[in-house]
Design a protein around this motif. Structure first.
Motif, mmCIF file in Angstrom:
data_model
loop_
_atom_site.group_PDB
_atom_site.id
_atom_site.type_symbol
_atom_site.label_atom_id
_atom_site.label_comp_id
_atom_site.label_asym_id
_atom_site.label_seq_id
_atom_site.Cartn_x
_atom_site.Cartn_y
_atom_site.Cartn_z
ATOM 1 N N ASN A 175 -18.736 -8.896 -0.169
ATOM 2 C CA ASN A 175 -18.432 -9.267 1.368
ATOM 3 C C ASN A 175 -17.944 -10.473 0.619
ATOM 4 O OD1 ASN A 175 -19.705 -8.362 3.088
ATOM 5 N ND2 ASN A 175 -21.392 -9.253 2.999
ATOM 6 N N ARG A 220 -14.677 -9.536 -0.707
ATOM 7 C CA ARG A 220 -13.483 -8.687 0.845
ATOM 8 C C ARG A 220 -12.883 -9.995 1.802
ATOM 9 N NH1 ARG A 220 -15.362 -8.942 6.458
ATOM 10 N NH2 ARG A 220 -14.817 -7.334 8.177
ATOM 11 N N GLN A 221 -13.503 -11.229 1.421
ATOM 12 C CA GLN A 221 -13.004 -12.396 2.356
ATOM 13 C C GLN A 221 -11.598 -13.137 1.619
ATOM 14 O OE1 GLN A 221 -15.694 -15.402 3.231
ATOM 15 N NE2 GLN A 221 -17.371 -13.918 2.541
ATOM 16 N N ILE A 223 -8.797 -10.069 1.970
ATOM 17 C CA ILE A 223 -7.725 -10.212 2.889
ATOM 18 C C ILE A 223 -7.555 -11.636 3.643
ATOM 19 C CG2 ILE A 223 -9.330 -10.427 6.224
ATOM 20 C CD1 ILE A 223 -11.021 -8.643 5.352
ATOM 21 N N SER A 263 -12.779 -0.056 -3.000
ATOM 22 C CA SER A 263 -13.438 -0.362 -2.024
ATOM 23 C C SER A 263 -13.112 -1.049 -0.783
ATOM 24 C CB SER A 263 -14.667 -1.575 -2.472
ATOM 25 O OG SER A 263 -13.734 -2.986 -3.123
ATOM 26 N N LEU A 264 -11.652 -1.595 -1.023
ATOM 27 C CA LEU A 264 -11.111 -3.124 -0.794
ATOM 28 C C LEU A 264 -9.704 -2.471 -0.096
ATOM 29 C CD1 LEU A 264 -11.289 -5.733 -3.084
ATOM 30 C CD2 LEU A 264 -12.599 -5.981 -0.926
ATOM 31 N N GLU A 304 -10.288 -2.668 3.346
ATOM 32 C CA GLU A 304 -10.283 -3.811 4.303
ATOM 33 C C GLU A 304 -8.926 -4.630 4.460
ATOM 34 O OE1 GLU A 304 -13.090 -4.618 5.477
ATOM 35 O OE2 GLU A 304 -14.360 -3.118 4.409
ATOM 36 N N THR A 305 -7.977 -4.516 3.986
ATOM 37 C CA THR A 305 -5.758 -4.984 3.964
ATOM 38 C C THR A 305 -5.630 -3.547 4.322
ATOM 39 O OG1 THR A 305 -6.027 -3.787 1.325
ATOM 40 C CG2 THR A 305 -6.927 -6.744 1.688
#
Length: 399
Positions: free
Chosen positions: A28, A31-32, A35, A62-63, A66-67
Motif C-alpha cells: 500500500n 502504491r502511494q 501514484i 505489481s504497480l 496502479e499507474t
C-alpha cells in the motif's frame, strides 16, 4: 531534463538509522509513492535491488496497473538470472506496461551479499560476466524483431545455444539501458553497451571528469551516451528550514550505528561506495551538521553516514536546489533520479517547489494508448513454432 523518483523498497522513515519515525514498507505504501510520482509528473521511478530490498521485478509488475504514464527503472543482476530468461522478463514487462520499462544493470559490490546469492566472482570477473550477459541480452531482444532470431554465444562465464525471444518488447531495439559504476571496468562497460550512464551525487568537478572519461571511451566505439545522477533532496521554502530538516534526519543517529555502517561499507569492493564513504569520513558535528559534510554548495554527504549507495543530498530552498540541478545539467546530465525522506511527502515537496523552476521534459497524454504490439498472434505450437499470419478472406462479389 527528466526527473525520476524512488520507491523505497528497503524501508522508509523520518529519521535515518532509527526505528523511530519508521513506516511499514508494504504494498500500500509503495502504491502511494508510485501514484504520487505518476500524478505529479515524474518521468519514472527507480526501484532498488539487493537483499535489503523487496524484489524489484515483482514490485514493478505489481504497480503497472496502479499507474498510467510512469516508467519503471528496474534492476538486472547478472549471474542471478540467465540472460535469455531476463530478456523474456523485460520484454513481457515492457509489453504489459505499454512500453514503460527502463533497465538498470547492477553488478553488485558487497561480497557477502553476492556469496549469499551464489556469486563468488571477483570484481574484475563480475564485469567480464556483465559484458557477456549484456551481449546475450541485447542480441536476444534485438533479434526478437527478426524472423531468424536464434542466438548462440560461448563465453567464459555464460553460454547459450539457440536462445530466442518470440514476443518482442515495444521498445526498439530494446528497452533503454542504464548503468552506474566508478571503476575503470565500469566506465568501459558503460561506454560500450549502455544508453545512459548514472553517477552517484559527487561534486560537479568530479562528475565532469566521469562524463568526459566515458564520452572519450564511447567515441572509440562509435557511440554516444546520455548521463544522469542519483541524489537525495531536502528542499524547504527557506534555506534555514532545509538545513533544520537535514539535522532532524540524523537526530536519532548514534555514533555506534555510524561506525558499524562505515565498517561494513569498507568491506565492499565497490569503487563507487568507497568514493561515497570518502565524502563523509564517517563523522559529523552534531552542533553544526554542515561542517565537514557540505562538500560542495548545497551538496551534503550526511545521508551516506549510514546509507549505502547514494549518500548525498541537495539541501536548500527551491531556488538553490534548482540551481544545483541546472549546474549538473550544464555538464551534460539530463536524467535526475531523486529521493527524500519520507519519500511520499518529499515527492510532493520537490514537485511543488522545484518543478516550476526547471525545464522538464514530460510526456503528455496516454502514451501507452499509441503503442501497437507486434509479434506472434495465436498460441505458440510446441514451444517453438509461431502460427502463420492470418490471411484475410477473399470476398467475391456476385455478378
Amino acid at each position: 531534463m527528466k526527473l525520476l523518483w524512488f520507491i523505497p523498497t528497503h524501508g522508509d522513515s523520518r529519521y535515518l538509522g532509527s526505528a523511530q519515525g519508521a513506516r511499514a514498507a508494504d504494498y500500500n505504501y509503495f502504491r502511494q509513492v508510485a501514484i504520487a510520482a505518476d500524478s505529479l509528473g515524474y518521468e519514472g521511478v527507480l526501484i532498488p535491488t539487493g537483499r535489503s530490498c523487496e524484489d524489484p521485478w515483482v514490485v514493478a509488475s505489481s504497480l503497472i496497473g496502479e499507474t498510467r504514464r510512469l516508467k519503471f527503472l528496474v534492476a538486472l543482476r547478472p549471474g542471478l538470472v540467465a540472460p535469455s530468461q531476463s530478456a523474456r522478463m523485460a520484454a513481457t514487462f515492457d509489453r504489459l506496461s505499454g512500453g514503460r520499462l527502463l533497465v538498470n544493470l547492477v553488478t553488485g559490490g558487497d561480497a557477502e551479499e553476492l556469496a549469499g546469492d551464489g556469486q563468488f566472482l571477483s570484481h574484475a570477473e563480475r564485469y567480464e560476466q556483465s559484458v557477456e550477459f549484456m551481449k546475450i541480452w541485447r542480441e536476444v531482444i534485438a533479434r526478437s524483431h527478426e524472423p531468424q532470431n536464434a542466438v548462440d554465444f560461448d563465453g567464459r562465464h555464460l553460454q547459450v545455444k539457440g536462445a530466442k525471444l518470440l514476443y518482442p518488447p515495444i521498445a526498439k531495439p530494446y528497452p533503454p539501458l542504464f548503468f552506474g559504476g566508478s571503476s575503470e571496468a565500469a566506465h568501459e562497460l558503460a561506454a560500450e553497451q549502455f544508453d545512459t550512464y548514472l553517477t552517484w551525487g559527487e561534486p560537479p568537478a568530479a562528475v565532469a571528469e566521469k562524463v568526459a572519461d566515458i564520452r572519450r571511451r564511447a567515441a572509440k566505439h562509435g557511440r554516444t551516451l546520455s548521463f544522469g545522477i542519483r541524489l537525495h533532496v531536502i528542499v524547504r521554502e527557506t534555506e534555514d528550514e532545509a538545513w533544520r530538516a537535514a539535522g532532524a534526519l540524523l537526530s536519532h543517529l548514534d555514533d555506534a550505528t555510524i561506525a558499524a555502517a562505515q565498517q561494513r561499507f569498507g568491506q565492499m569492493d565497490s569503487v563507487g561506495q568507497r568514493r561515497m564513504a570518502e565524502l563523509n569520513k564517517g563523522k559529523f558535528n552534531r552542533a553544526n551538521i554542515r561542517e565537514g559534510l557540505e562538500i560542495s554548495p548545497n551538496l551534503w554527504a550526511g545521508v551516506g553516514l549510514v546509507r549505502g549507495g547514494a549518500g548525498t543530498a541537495l539541501v536548500g530552498n527551491p531556488e538553490q536546489v534548482a540551481a544545483r540541478i541546472k549546474e549538473y545539467a550544464a555538464l551534460g546530465l539530463d536524467h535526475f533520479i531523486l529521493s527524500g525522506y519520507p519519500h511520499l511527502e518529499e515527492a510532493h515537496r520537490v514537485a511543488e517547489l522545484v518543478f516550476p523552476l526547471l525545464p522538464l521534459q514530460r510526456e503528455t497524454g496516454a502514451a501507452a494508448a499509441t503503442h501497437v504490439l507486434s509479434g506472434p498472434f495465436g498460441e505458440i505450437v510446441a514451444n517453438s513454432f509461431v502460427p502463420p499470419p492470418a490471411v484475410a478472406p477473399v470476398r467475391v462479389s456476385a455478378s
